[in-house]
Design an enzyme around this catalytic site. Structure first.
Site, PDB file in Angstrom:
ATOM      1  CB  CYS A  83      -1.089   0.025   1.237  1.00 27.01           C
ATOM      2  SG  CYS A  83      -2.181  -1.309   1.485  1.00 27.01           S
ATOM      3  CB  SER A 207      -9.893   2.002   3.529  1.00 29.35           C
ATOM      4  OG  SER A 207      -8.972   0.774   3.370  1.00 29.35           O
ATOM      5  CE  LYS A 327     -15.257   4.467   7.002  1.00 35.39           C
ATOM      6  NZ  LYS A 327     -15.485   4.990   5.276  1.00 35.39           N
ATOM      7  CG  HIS A 331      -6.449   2.753   0.589  1.00 35.07           C
ATOM      8  ND1 HIS A 331      -5.025   3.123   0.683  1.00 35.07           N
ATOM      9  CD2 HIS A 331      -5.986   1.541   1.759  1.00 35.07           C
ATOM     10  CE1 HIS A 331      -4.385   2.129   0.103  1.00 35.07           C
ATOM     11  NE2 HIS A 331      -4.655   1.341   1.538  1.00 35.07           N
TER      12      HIS A 331
END
Ligand code: COA
Length: 384
Positions: A83, A207, A327, A331
């Protein structure tokens, strides 16, 4: 090292983009950033992406993006760090310009997640964890974060509702962001009543998945007029931790975040008190709390206090998720790090509209790969 400035930004809305391919998303953001930077050619391209090999059956994004945006024959490569891929790509671009090897670089973060059913995306996201010691035992990525949150609540005496303000603040800010996935405010009661995903993480702690791309053009500051106001990279640092959580001495501390933030502060010659806006990695509300603590805004175990006391709002001590955060802005994993940079640039340029923070020269981004195993921190500075 040479001084490096961000000279152009671009982004797409984060959404379920059924009508746009991976290359179209990347191209839209990249060409917008190049148009703003007023450049028709870049010396190299770094593409941040995590999942394209698995979810889109498309690797080799460096060549694909370069060709699609009319930069065939340019040096181009994909960078993967779970990520934190977007920020890792940004850091590679920053180092390339700072070293003197190249003058103008394009960095694109892109991810297309919603073509796959949620079960397949859950499996793909779990590749960020330890395949032998975590995933093989049935743990998903949400489950790993749920274990950390459960332990954190046990150690420090928090209830799951004590994390609500992280999500409420993110959704309140996303209302004003036209690029955000969820432009709707939530309340404490909608937080409390949202479905459980993996105890204690409910839907509002998490998220969402999404498709999107963001891009920046970086250039050596020497190329700008000497009196031009500019946004420069004042700190750039990355650190790793064990990929499996059980190997960490202090699993409730983000040691890699502590290390990378400390180094970025030293490079910029500042401390937490100088940061006016912080785009943190609120993939789950527990990560929001841990990131605030690691960056020096709260003592260990006390992150939720900042949220409960309103200190993370636009008018608070340390505004976070000012465009909705992971959130509510969304994402799209490998693109997130570049969205964070784009948002801090907009804040420092005073182009953040209704969620503009007041008059600060420094903004920070923190992008977390895996469950804290690869963390990249950047500090941007406005120079007038
Ligand atoms: N927050 C708020 N609302 C959400 C949401 C979220 N995170 N995720 C989905 N929704 C909403 C959708 O908009 C939809 O609303 P609608 O019925 O009004 O249209 C509804 O919830 C159901 O959406 P759906 O897409 O079917 O959800 P899902 O159950 O397939 O997926 C999660 C929800 C939370 C499981 C999924 O988004 C997820 O896995 N998130 C975590 C991703 C992750 O681990 N990322 C890496 C972290 S580093």
């Amino acid at each position: 090292m040479r001084e490096v400035a961000v000279i152009g930004i671009g982004q797409t809305k984060i959404d379920e983009h059924w009508d746009k391919s991976l290359r179209e998303l990347a191209g839209e953001a990249a060409l917008a950033a190049m148009a703003e930077a007023q450049v028709s050619h870049v010396d190299s391209i770094y593409v941040g992406n995590m999942l394209s090999d698995i979810s889109n059956l498309q690797a080799h994004l460096g060549s694909m993006v370069a060709d699609w945006i009319g930069q065939r024959f340019t040096d181009a490569v994909k960078i993967e760090s779970a990520c934190s891929s977007g920020s890792a790509a940004f850091r590679a671009g920053y180092l390339a310009v700072a070293s003197g090897e190249v003058d103008v670089v394009l960095v694109v973060g892109v991810e297309k997640m919603t073509d796959s059913p949620v079960s397949e995306i859950t499996t793909a996201l779990a590749t960020a964890a330890d395949a032998d010691w975590e995933v093989d035992h049935g743990l998903s990525f949400v489950a790993l974060n749920a274990l950390i949150m459960k332990r954190y609540m046990y150690e420090y005496g928090w209830q799951s509702t004590d994390f609500a303000e992280f999500a409420i603040n993110a959704h309140a800010n996303a209302v004003h962001n036209p690029y955000a996935r969820f432009r709707k405010a939530i309340t404490e009661s909608s937080f409390k009543n949202s479905p459980m995903i993996c105890d204690p993480i409910n839907l509002m702690d998490a998220s969402p998945v999404g498709d999107g791309a963001a891009a920046v053009v970086l250039a050596c500051s020497d190329m700008l007029p000497s009196n031009a106001s500019k946004i420069i990279v004042a700190g750039s640092s990355a650190a790793t931790d064990s990929i499996a959580i059980h190997s960490r001495k202090a699993p409730l501390r983000l040691s890699a975040a502590e290390l990378s933030t400390q180094k970025a502060y030293e490079q910029a010659g500042i401390g937490p008190q100088d940061i006016g806006v912080f785009e943190y990695h609120d993939a789950f509300t527990i990560m929001a709390a841990l990131s605030l603590e690691a960056a020096g805004f709260a003592e260990p175990g006390q992150g939720p206090v900042l949220a409960k006391e309103g200190e993370i709002k636009i008018t608070g001590r340390i505004p976070v998720a000012t465009f909705g955060g992971l959130k509510a802005r969304g994402h799209p994993v490998g693109a997130t790090g570049i969205y964070q940079i784009v948002e801090v640039v907009q804040q420092l340029q005073e182009k953040a509209g209704k969620t503009q923070v007041t008059n600060h020269d420094f903004g920070m981004t923190q992008n977390i790969g895996g469950s804290g195993s690869n963390i990249v921190t950047h500090i941007l500075k406005r120079v007038n």
